[in-house]
Scaffold this motif. Structure first.
Motif, PDB file in Angstrom:
ATOM      1  N   ASN A  61       0.813  -1.224   0.000  1.00 53.48           N
ATOM      2  CA  ASN A  61       0.000   0.000   0.000  1.00 53.48           C
ATOM      3  C   ASN A  61       0.842   1.267   0.000  1.00 53.48           C
ATOM      4  N   ASN A  62       2.070   1.179   0.488  1.00 58.05           N
ATOM      5  CA  ASN A  62       2.957   2.346   0.406  1.00 58.05           C
ATOM      6  C   ASN A  62       3.173   2.689  -1.077  1.00 58.05           C
ATOM      7  N   ASP A  65       0.155   4.439  -2.418  1.00 55.83           N
ATOM      8  CA  ASP A  65       0.189   5.890  -2.151  1.00 55.83           C
ATOM      9  C   ASP A  65       1.015   6.608  -3.223  1.00 55.83           C
ATOM     10  N   GLY A 139       6.568   0.877   3.519  1.00 55.97           N
ATOM     11  CA  GLY A 139       6.084   1.732   4.611  1.00 55.97           C
ATOM     12  C   GLY A 139       6.057   0.930   5.894  1.00 55.97           C
ATOM     13  N   GLY A 141       4.705  -1.746   6.464  1.00 54.54           N
ATOM     14  CA  GLY A 141       4.632  -3.200   6.250  1.00 54.54           C
ATOM     15  C   GLY A 141       5.987  -3.879   6.121  1.00 54.54           C
ATOM     16  N   LYS A 144      11.283  -7.321   7.291  1.00 53.72           N
ATOM     17  CA  LYS A 144      12.656  -7.716   7.629  1.00 53.72           C
ATOM     18  C   LYS A 144      13.611  -6.703   7.011  1.00 53.72           C
ATOM     19  N   ASP A 169       5.219   8.171   4.031  1.00 56.64           N
ATOM     20  CA  ASP A 169       4.983   7.600   5.368  1.00 56.64           C
ATOM     21  C   ASP A 169       6.270   7.360   6.175  1.00 56.64           C
TER      22      ASP A 169
HETATM   23  N1  LIG Z   1      -5.308   1.096   4.008  1.00 53.11           N
HETATM   24  C1  LIG Z   1      -4.330   1.344   4.807  1.00 53.11           C
HETATM   25  O1  LIG Z   1      -4.086   0.592   5.736  1.00 53.11           O
HETATM   26  C2  LIG Z   1      -3.495   2.511   4.509  1.00 53.11           C
HETATM   27  C3  LIG Z   1      -2.149   2.306   4.259  1.00 53.11           C
HETATM   28  N2  LIG Z   1      -1.381   3.304   3.854  1.00 53.11           N
HETATM   29  C4  LIG Z   1      -0.023   3.025   3.357  1.00 53.11           C
HETATM   30  O2  LIG Z   1       0.237   1.658   3.390  1.00 53.11           O
HETATM   31  C5  LIG Z   1       1.493   1.419   4.002  1.00 53.11           C
HETATM   32  C6  LIG Z   1       1.488   0.042   4.576  1.00 53.11           C
HETATM   33  O3  LIG Z   1       1.160  -0.820   3.512  1.00 53.11           O
HETATM   34  P1  LIG Z   1       1.427  -2.374   3.528  1.00 53.11           P
HETATM   35  O4  LIG Z   1       0.978  -2.943   4.815  1.00 53.11           O
HETATM   36  O5  LIG Z   1       0.840  -2.898   2.291  1.00 53.11           O
HETATM   37  O6  LIG Z   1       2.999  -2.510   3.522  1.00 53.11           O
HETATM   38  P2  LIG Z   1       4.149  -1.822   2.658  1.00 53.11           P
HETATM   39  O7  LIG Z   1       3.620  -1.109   1.502  1.00 53.11           O
HETATM   40  O8  LIG Z   1       4.977  -1.102   3.627  1.00 53.11           O
HETATM   41  O9  LIG Z   1       5.028  -3.032   2.132  1.00 53.11           O
HETATM   42  C7  LIG Z   1       4.617  -4.329   2.235  1.00 53.11           C
HETATM   43  C8  LIG Z   1       5.084  -5.122   1.028  1.00 53.11           C
HETATM   44  O10 LIG Z   1       6.463  -5.236   1.019  1.00 53.11           O
HETATM   45  C9  LIG Z   1       6.865  -6.591   1.193  1.00 53.11           C
HETATM   46  N3  LIG Z   1       8.028  -6.576   2.076  1.00 53.11           N
HETATM   47  C10 LIG Z   1       8.080  -6.271   3.387  1.00 53.11           C
HETATM   48  N4  LIG Z   1       9.349  -6.266   3.843  1.00 53.11           N
HETATM   49  C11 LIG Z   1      10.122  -6.593   2.775  1.00 53.11           C
HETATM   50  C12 LIG Z   1      11.520  -6.746   2.593  1.00 53.11           C
HETATM   51  N5  LIG Z   1      12.374  -6.570   3.600  1.00 53.11           N
HETATM   52  N6  LIG Z   1      11.987  -7.073   1.392  1.00 53.11           N
HETATM   53  C13 LIG Z   1      11.140  -7.261   0.354  1.00 53.11           C
HETATM   54  N7  LIG Z   1       9.796  -7.132   0.458  1.00 53.11           N
HETATM   55  C14 LIG Z   1       9.295  -6.796   1.660  1.00 53.11           C
HETATM   56  C15 LIG Z   1       5.665  -7.312   1.733  1.00 53.11           C
HETATM   57  O11 LIG Z   1       5.679  -8.637   1.361  1.00 53.11           O
HETATM   58  C16 LIG Z   1       4.544  -6.509   1.101  1.00 53.11           C
HETATM   59  O12 LIG Z   1       4.295  -6.961  -0.211  1.00 53.11           O
HETATM   60  C17 LIG Z   1       1.649   2.542   4.959  1.00 53.11           C
HETATM   61  O13 LIG Z   1       3.004   2.768   5.285  1.00 53.11           O
HETATM   62  C18 LIG Z   1       1.036   3.700   4.196  1.00 53.11           C
HETATM   63  O14 LIG Z   1       1.982   4.262   3.315  1.00 53.11           O
HETATM   64  C19 LIG Z   1      -1.975   4.573   3.434  1.00 53.11           C
HETATM   65  O15 LIG Z   1      -2.377   4.392   2.132  1.00 53.11           O
HETATM   66  C20 LIG Z   1      -3.132   4.938   4.291  1.00 53.11           C
HETATM   67  C21 LIG Z   1      -4.139   3.833   4.379  1.00 53.11           C
END
Ligand SMILES: NC(=O)C1=CN([C@@H]2O[C@H](COP(=O)(O)OP(=O)(O)OC[C@H]3O[C@@H](n4cnc5c(N)ncnc54)[C@H](O)[C@@H]3O)[C@@H](O)[C@H]2O)[C@@H](O)CC1
Ligand SMILES: [K+]
Length: 513
Positions: A61-62, A65, A139, A141, A144, A169
């Motif tokens: 989701n990051n 954004d 973000g 998420g 590691k 974020d």
């Molecule tokens: N609906 C919501 O919950 C909202 C989320 N928001 C955004 O969503 C972000 C969180 O989104 P997500 O939970 O999807 O997580 P992220 O977008 O931070 O990343 C998760 C993705 O990265 C992969 N990943 C994690 N660590 C890794 C690594 N070390 N090496 C390679 N791949 C890796 C995961 O498998 C996953 O596919 C927030 O930081 C913010 O920017 C905003 O859009 C506001 C609303």
């Protein structure tokens, strides 16, 4: 006082809000993108239209954004390109939804994923043609430390790109909740974060990589945050005024209380004198140092305002009782030394005094936390260890303590019922309900006697009738601010405990006409 949430609380706040929005995270994502675009417009003004912006989207989701940012910038006529770091089919949920939408816009999209042999080379070329990077790689998420392909992408942005980096974020690669032991991550100029700020934005050293941090509410209601609660509160000089008590005009010495400072060993008596004078300069009515009669000639001439109680034998119930009788709060531990004699003195003070006690310095070397908690049950107490003293007290190494400052302070507070002040850069304060992290202070506070002054200030404020927690908050913030004021006046090298005492009342009156 600013609320800081960790990623678990933030996810819960997102979830609750999405539930109210009828399962639609897209609205939040749109607000997140809008906030980033608004901040870029603030940063670059009309010049934004002349810039080439590279939006980089990971598959979470990051990245979603960052796709919103690309779409909105394009809609405003900005020259923008979108890089996808995974194959389009790997994008799921809200990020996938954004990808479907942006395909209807004339935005150039390029996939540079780990399987592309010329990926890094093409990525660097894109960087060299851009003025602004929007970092939507990871973000909250991140699961590691970043390795391999993603690490190379992050390194390329840090090393080969000279333009402006906006992190969406969180600078990708930083863990939202961790500030130490950090791995490969983006060094941002600006971070636009959503909901509330996270620990990595404000705790050193991770905070260094965030650049300027802007918090945007993305329409998550306050009552949602009240429900999920805070991880800690960030406190600073603006909190001084609201914490300050009003005293009626007919107040007198008695109203402001009487601080008792129990001195340490010969050769370290100066600590108690400093604490005692700091207490007076922080507003208590009277301040008396408890010393052994034979020590009097060594200390009598320092400050005429400081009084002394001369005990024929220091460790005597009778003398201690007489001394403690008139005190509003006492401070013990500075220059105390370690041994059975010292332990029994501390135990006697705990037994004989039923008002607040501030424990400092060597107290933590004389007791383990569990043993100490046995003696202080039900007492109103403040503990002010630095990390080394906390290490003796708890058995954790200094490194473990520094990496888990909030958790350790909380744990000791839960065990002892004390307000715990874990000193050091960004002092942590914990009581059983809440945790606070202080933002005032400077390395100039690293000078002999600085901790003694803090003990005196806190004891003085308790004497004046502040609650323990308010005395500690006000004391810690003002002590840090006094250091900043002293450093501005004298330079870091010139700051001594004496200069802190000089500036404390200025600090305690910050923001008050
Ligand atoms: N609906 C919501 O919950 C909202 C989320 N928001 C955004 O969503 C972000 C969180 O989104 P997500 O939970 O999807 O997580 P992220 O977008 O931070 O990343 C998760 C993705 O990265 C992969 N990943 C994690 N660590 C890794 C690594 N070390 N090496 C390679 N791949 C890796 C995961 O498998 C996953 O596919 C927030 O930081 C913010 O920017 C905003 O859009 C506001 C609303
Ligand atoms: K990011």
């Amino acid at each position: 006082m600013r609320v800081v949430v960790d990623s678990i609380r933030m996810r819960e706040a997102d979830r609750l809000t999405i539930e109210m929005l009828n399962s639609n995270g897209i609205i939040l994502m749109e607000h997140a993108g809008t906030a980033c675009v608004r901040e870029l417009e603030k940063e670059f003004g009309r010049r934004l239209i002349e810039k080439k912006v590279l939006c980089i989207a990971g598959k979470g989701n990051n990245g979603g954004d960052a796709i919103v940012v690309a779409r909105q910038l394009k809609s405003k006529g900005v020259n923008v390109k979108l890089i996808l770091l995974a194959k389009p089919d790997d994008y799921k949920g809200d990020a996938r939804f954004q990808l479907e939408i942006i395909r209807n816009y004339p935005v150039e999209i390029e996939v540079i994923d780990k399987d592309r042999s010329d990926g890094l080379e093409v990525f660097r070329k894109n960087l060299s043609e851009s003025d602004i990077v929007v970092d939507g790689i990871f973000g909250t998420g991140l699961s590691k430390p970043v390795e391999g392909f993603y690490r190379k992408i992050i390194d390329a942005i840090n090393n080969d790109f000279n333009g402006f980096v906006l992190s969406v974020d969180i600078p990708s690669g930083l863990f939202a909740d961790k500030s130490t032991d950090i791995y490969s991550h983006i060094k941002a100029n600006l971070t636009v974060t959503f909901g509330k700020i996270k620990p990595c934005h404000v705790l050193y050293p991770a905070s260094k990589s965030c650049g300027r941090v802007v918090e945007d509410w993305i329409t998550i209601p306050d009552f949602v945050f009240e429900k999920v609660g805070e991880y800690f509160y960030l406190i600073g000089k603006d909190d001084i005024k609201p914490l300050k008590k009003d005293f009626p005009p007919d107040s007198h010495k008695g109203t402001f209380g009487h601080a008792g400072i129990i001195s340490g060993e010969k050769g370290k008596l100066g600590a108690s004198i400093l604490a005692s004078f700091a207490a007076l300069k922080s507003g208590c009515g009277l301040s008396t140092v408890y010393i052994e009669e034979s020590d009097y000639p060594f200390v009598s001439s320092f400050y005429p305002e400081v009084m002394f109680y001369l005990a024929k034998v220091k460790n005597s119930d009778d003398f201690l009782t007489e001394f403690l009788n008139t005190k509003s709060a006492v401070l013990i531990g500075q220059g105390l030394g370690v041994g059975e004699y010292q332990k029994s003195l501390v135990k006697k003070v705990i037994k004989l005094f039923d008002k607040p006690i501030v424990f400092d310095a060597d107290v933590f070397k004389n007791f383990t936390v569990d043993e100490f908690a046995e003696y202080t049950k039900g007492k109103e107490i403040v503990l002010t260890p630095h990390p080394g003293e906390m290490s003796s007290f708890t058995g954790y190494s200094t490194k473990e303590i520094q990496e888990n400052r909030i958790e350790v302070a909380k744990e000791v507070s839960l065990k002892t019922g004390a307000v715990v002040v874990l000193k050091g850069y960004q002092t942590v304060i914990a009581n059983r309900e809440k945790v606070f992290v202080n933002t005032t202070g400077t390395s100039a506070l690293g000078t002999a006697g600085s901790g003694d002054v803090l003990g005196g200030i806190i004891t003085s404020l308790i004497c004046q009738g502040y609650s323990l927690i308010n005395a500690v908050l006000l004391g810690v913030i003002s002590h840090g601010l006094a250091g900043e004021i002293a450093e501005n006046a004298e330079g870091r090298e010139g700051v001594t405990a004496g200069s802190l005492i000089d500036k404390i009342s200025k600090a305690l009156n910050y923001g008050i006409e």
